[in-house]
Structure formats: structure tokens, C-alpha cells
Motif scaffolding. Structure first.
Motif, PDB file in Angstrom:
ATOM      1  N   TYR A   1       0.559  -1.246  -0.289  1.00 17.10           N
ATOM      2  CA  TYR A   1      -0.068   0.165  -0.033  1.00 17.10           C
ATOM      3  C   TYR A   1       1.042   1.129   0.310  1.00 17.10           C
ATOM      4  CZ  TYR A   1       0.908  -0.939   4.760  1.00 17.10           C
ATOM      5  OH  TYR A   1       1.052  -1.227   6.662  1.00 17.10           O
ATOM      6  N   PHE A   2       1.515   1.236  -0.280  1.00 14.64           N
ATOM      7  CA  PHE A   2       3.021   2.679   0.201  1.00 14.64           C
ATOM      8  C   PHE A   2       3.898   2.047  -1.089  1.00 14.64           C
ATOM      9  CE2 PHE A   2       1.531   3.453   4.872  1.00 14.64           C
ATOM     10  CZ  PHE A   2       1.285   4.099   4.199  1.00 14.64           C
ATOM     11  N   PRO A   3       3.733   1.693  -2.651  1.00 12.63           N
ATOM     12  CA  PRO A   3       4.698   1.804  -3.210  1.00 12.63           C
ATOM     13  C   PRO A   3       5.561   2.230  -3.646  1.00 12.63           C
ATOM     14  CG  PRO A   3       2.618   2.291  -4.487  1.00 12.63           C
ATOM     15  CD  PRO A   3       2.301   1.704  -2.346  1.00 12.63           C
ATOM     16  N   ALA A   4       5.847   3.159  -3.145  1.00 14.61           N
ATOM     17  CA  ALA A   4       6.400   4.468  -3.511  1.00 14.61           C
ATOM     18  C   ALA A   4       7.925   4.234  -2.097  1.00 14.61           C
ATOM     19  CB  ALA A   4       6.219   5.687  -3.343  1.00 14.61           C
ATOM     20  N   VAL A   5       7.741   3.198  -1.122  1.00 18.09           N
ATOM     21  CA  VAL A   5       8.810   3.307   0.206  1.00 18.09           C
ATOM     22  C   VAL A   5      10.385   2.494  -0.360  1.00 18.09           C
ATOM     23  CG1 VAL A   5       9.283   1.974   2.082  1.00 18.09           C
ATOM     24  CG2 VAL A   5       7.545   3.071   1.278  1.00 18.09           C
ATOM     25  N   TYR A   6       9.997   2.084  -1.923  1.00 23.18           N
ATOM     26  CA  TYR A   6      10.953   1.245  -2.268  1.00 23.18           C
ATOM     27  C   TYR A   6      11.950   1.958  -2.590  1.00 23.18           C
ATOM     28  CZ  TYR A   6      14.577  -2.264  -4.300  1.00 23.18           C
ATOM     29  OH  TYR A   6      15.805  -3.528  -4.729  1.00 23.18           O
ATOM     30  N   PRO A   7      11.732   2.881  -4.282  1.00 21.63           N
ATOM     31  CA  PRO A   7      11.734   3.314  -4.881  1.00 21.63           C
ATOM     32  C   PRO A   7      12.976   4.592  -4.344  1.00 21.63           C
ATOM     33  CG  PRO A   7       9.647   3.809  -5.734  1.00 21.63           C
ATOM     34  CD  PRO A   7      10.381   2.460  -4.773  1.00 21.63           C
ATOM     35  N   ALA A   8      12.573   5.039  -3.345  1.00 17.02           N
ATOM     36  CA  ALA A   8      12.156   5.816  -2.434  1.00 17.02           C
ATOM     37  C   ALA A   8      13.897   5.874  -1.645  1.00 17.02           C
ATOM     38  CB  ALA A   8      11.498   6.571  -1.594  1.00 17.02           C
ATOM     39  N   LEU A   9      13.509   4.547  -0.978  1.00 15.28           N
ATOM     40  CA  LEU A   9      14.859   3.708  -0.155  1.00 15.28           C
ATOM     41  C   LEU A   9      15.935   3.603  -0.993  1.00 15.28           C
ATOM     42  CD1 LEU A   9      12.977   0.975   1.827  1.00 15.28           C
ATOM     43  CD2 LEU A   9      14.751   2.893   2.380  1.00 15.28           C
ATOM     44  N   ILE A  10      15.864   3.926  -2.048  1.00 15.06           N
ATOM     45  CA  ILE A  10      16.872   3.304  -3.333  1.00 15.06           C
ATOM     46  C   ILE A  10      17.658   4.620  -3.718  1.00 15.06           C
ATOM     47  CG2 ILE A  10      17.837   2.314  -5.512  1.00 15.06           C
ATOM     48  CD1 ILE A  10      17.104   0.250  -3.441  1.00 15.06           C
ATOM     49  N   LYS A  11      17.034   5.616  -3.774  1.00 15.09           N
ATOM     50  CA  LYS A  11      18.132   7.185  -3.862  1.00 15.09           C
ATOM     51  C   LYS A  11      17.949   7.475  -3.004  1.00 15.09           C
ATOM     52  CE  LYS A  11      14.616   8.632  -7.676  1.00 15.09           C
ATOM     53  NZ  LYS A  11      13.230   9.598  -8.039  1.00 15.09           N
ATOM     54  N   GLN A  12      17.843   6.935  -1.636  1.00 15.07           N
ATOM     55  CA  GLN A  12      18.695   7.958   0.007  1.00 15.07           C
ATOM     56  C   GLN A  12      20.128   6.455  -0.171  1.00 15.07           C
ATOM     57  OE1 GLN A  12      17.571  10.845   0.134  1.00 15.07           O
ATOM     58  NE2 GLN A  12      17.440  10.554   1.774  1.00 15.07           N
ATOM     59  N   GLY A  13      20.049   6.302  -1.026  1.00 15.52           N
ATOM     60  CA  GLY A  13      21.453   4.515  -0.530  1.00 15.52           C
ATOM     61  C   GLY A  13      20.427   3.575   0.453  1.00 15.52           C
ATOM     62  N   PHE A  14      19.972   3.448   0.800  1.00 17.66           N
ATOM     63  CA  PHE A  14      18.737   2.349   1.046  1.00 17.66           C
ATOM     64  C   PHE A  14      19.182   1.234   0.578  1.00 17.66           C
ATOM     65  CE2 PHE A  14      18.229   5.488   3.902  1.00 17.66           C
ATOM     66  CZ  PHE A  14      18.426   4.751   5.480  1.00 17.66           C
ATOM     67  N   LYS A  15      20.316   0.759   0.073  1.00 14.79           N
ATOM     68  CA  LYS A  15      20.293  -0.145  -1.550  1.00 14.79           C
ATOM     69  C   LYS A  15      19.673  -1.380  -1.123  1.00 14.79           C
ATOM     70  CE  LYS A  15      23.817   1.390  -3.699  1.00 14.79           C
ATOM     71  NZ  LYS A  15      25.651   1.126  -4.437  1.00 14.79           N
ATOM     72  N   ASN A  16      19.573  -1.685  -0.119  1.00 16.34           N
ATOM     73  CA  ASN A  16      18.932  -3.290   0.663  1.00 16.34           C
ATOM     74  C   ASN A  16      19.453  -4.704  -0.122  1.00 16.34           C
ATOM     75  OD1 ASN A  16      17.626  -2.579   2.890  1.00 16.34           O
ATOM     76  ND2 ASN A  16      15.931  -1.613   1.261  1.00 16.34           N
ATOM     77  N   ASP A  17      20.602  -4.131  -0.958  1.00 18.22           N
ATOM     78  CA  ASP A  17      21.670  -4.527  -1.259  1.00 18.22           C
ATOM     79  C   ASP A  17      22.776  -5.869  -1.303  1.00 18.22           C
ATOM     80  OD1 ASP A  17      23.259  -3.931  -1.537  1.00 18.22           O
ATOM     81  OD2 ASP A  17      23.566  -3.141  -4.115  1.00 18.22           O
ATOM     82  N   LYS A  18      23.468  -6.086   0.592  1.00 19.49           N
ATOM     83  CA  LYS A  18      23.684  -7.027   1.243  1.00 19.49           C
ATOM     84  C   LYS A  18      23.209  -6.966   2.228  1.00 19.49           C
ATOM     85  CE  LYS A  18      27.324  -3.389   0.236  1.00 19.49           C
ATOM     86  NZ  LYS A  18      26.311  -2.394  -1.349  1.00 19.49           N
TER      87      LYS A  18
END
Length: 251
Positions: free
Chosen positions: A234-251
Motif C-alpha cells: 500500500y506504500f509502493p513508493a517506499v522502495y524506490p525512495a529508499l534506493i534514492k536515499q542510499g538504502f540499496k538493501n542488496d547486502k
């Protein structure tokens, strides 16, 4: 049972506030309680943005899905996962800072914000104030980040409305304690029946509330409400905003 526990157990979310400011001393006490909570490795990877400006509160209310109580109450606190702060420690010691790029970092920042907000809630309610947590600060996260001037490696996790209640809302029933607290291991075999039983309790609660408000659309139960909310992100904009802020979540 001491007064602190009584105050905690008396919690209810308030969505109607008096036009009455809270004192600087009360606000400072709430913030000090929040800051006193533990954080992972004492990293203190969170910050709180205090919003009292009426125009800014009105904009936040709009961004959060037109939740007018944000604008109505005198204070709105935004709890921010803050790895901008910890990255300065890395720079000072000439070490790379990678934690914000990991899922672990996102969990740490989020959990520490939750601990701090919990303390803020207990402190505020112990002084007779009302509160309501607002997860929808994440509904339009990029606009919220811009409005609060949040730097890279930070993210608005949740907000907290604080003020004097205009009236006390009804307290929502919870699952029985034995369903919430599992002895030694998770008791999955009991959960389906527990949900069925709780649906009956909540259907009665919502029916009574609907009769008071005259809004029949409020008649529901717990599982229907949760299922409807969680059938989508219900908040689909969270993930792309996290990426832009540097929270890649890839580690």
C-alpha cells in the motif's frame, strides 16, 4: 500494577485534538524519553524532526492521505532512520560506511525508531496527552524527504501526532495474551482458531462503533480488514525512495 503499566494498558489512538499547545517542558520530556531508548551498537542511528509550523503540518497531513489530525494537533514528530549521522563517524575514522546499503541496516534503523517512538508514546500518555502513530509519512516519501530536508542515508520511518485529546476514543480489543505471547516456541497450530475467535470480538467492536457514527461501512472484522490492506503493497513508493536515499538493501 504500577502507574506506568496502567498508563500503557490504557492506550488508545486519538484522532481529535484540542487547540491547545503543549509546554516546552512536556515536549522535552517526551524527546528525552525517546532518546533514552537503546539502539543497536549504541549507533544512535535515528533522529526526530519536530514539526509545529501549521503550514508544514497541513502539508504533511495531505501527503499522509489527508489525515487531518496531523494538522489539528500542536506537535508532529517524525522518526527518521539516520545513517547520515553514522557515515560521519566512518569518514572521521577513514573507514567505509556500508551498513545503510544492507537489509540489516534498514531493519536496525527501523527498529531503533520503533523503540524510540514507543518511549515517546508512554511518556506522552503518562502526562495526559493523546497520540496517534502515522505510518503514512511513507505514503509519499520523496515529497516528505524534500519537505523535511532530509539528507542522503536517512529515511522517514513513522510519525507521531501529540496533543491534548478532544475526547477519548474507544479502546480496541487485542488478541488474548496467550496468543500474543508464545511459550518456548511459536504455537502455529492454535493461530487459525485464535483468528476466528478474535474476528468475532472485533466484529462486535466495529458494529458498536458503526452504530455510534452512523457509518455502516465501518462494520468489518480483523481478518477482513487486514486481508484488504495486505492484498497489495500500500506504500509502493517506499522502495524506490529508499534506493534514492542510499538504502540499496542488496547486502
Amino acid at each position: 500494577m504500577n502507574n506506568t503499566i496502567k498508563s500503557i494498558k490504557n492506550h488508545r489512538s486519538i484522532r481529535s485534538y484540542l487547540e491547545k499547545d503543549i509546554s516546552a517542558e512536556m515536549l522535552e520530556a517526551i524527546l528525552e524519553a525517546a532518546q533514552a531508548m537503546p539502539t543497536s551498537i549504541n549507533g544512535q542511528q535515528l533522529s526526530v524532526v519536530i514539526v509545529k509550523d501549521k503550514a508544514k503540518k497541513a502539508k504533511i497531513a495531505e501527503l499522509a492521505g489527508n489525515q487531518n489530525w496531523i494538522a489539528q494537533a500542536p506537535v508532529f514528530l517524525v522518526f527518521v532512520a539516520d545513517f547520515y549521522k553514522t557515515s560521519i563517524a566512518g569518514e572521521k575514522n577513514k573507514m567505509p560506511s556500508l551498513i545503510h546499503e544492507s537489509l540489516e541496516g534498514t531493519m536496525v534503523g527501523t527498529f531503533d525508531c520503533g523503540l524510540a517512538m514507543g518511549a515517546a508514546i508512554v511518556a506522552a500518555e503518562s502526562m495526559g496527552l493523546g497520540i496517534v502513530p502515522i505510518g503514512a509519512v511513507r505514503k509519499n516519501p520523496e515529497e516528505m524527504i524534500h519537505l523535511l530536508n532530509l539528507p542522503e542515508r536517512t529515511f522517514p520511518v513513522a510519525g507521531l501526532v501529540v496533543g491534548y485529546p478532544e475526547n477519548n476514543s474507544a479502546q480496541k480489543p487485542r488478541f488474548p495474551l496467550q496468543v500474543f505471547a508464545h511459550k518456548e516456541t511459536y504455537q502455529a497450530k492454535d493461530m487459525k482458531q485464535a483468528v476466528d475467535d478474535y474476528d468475532i470480538v472485533m466484529a462486535d467492536y466495529y458494529k458498536k462503533r458503526a452504530s455510534e457514527t452512523g457509518d455502516a461501512s465501518q462494520e468489518t472484522n480483523w481478518s477482513s480488514q487486514v486481508a484488504d490492506a495486505y492484498k497489495q503493497v500500500y506504500f509502493p513508493a517506499v522502495y524506490p525512495a529508499l534506493i534514492k536515499q542510499g538504502f540499496k538493501n542488496d547486502k
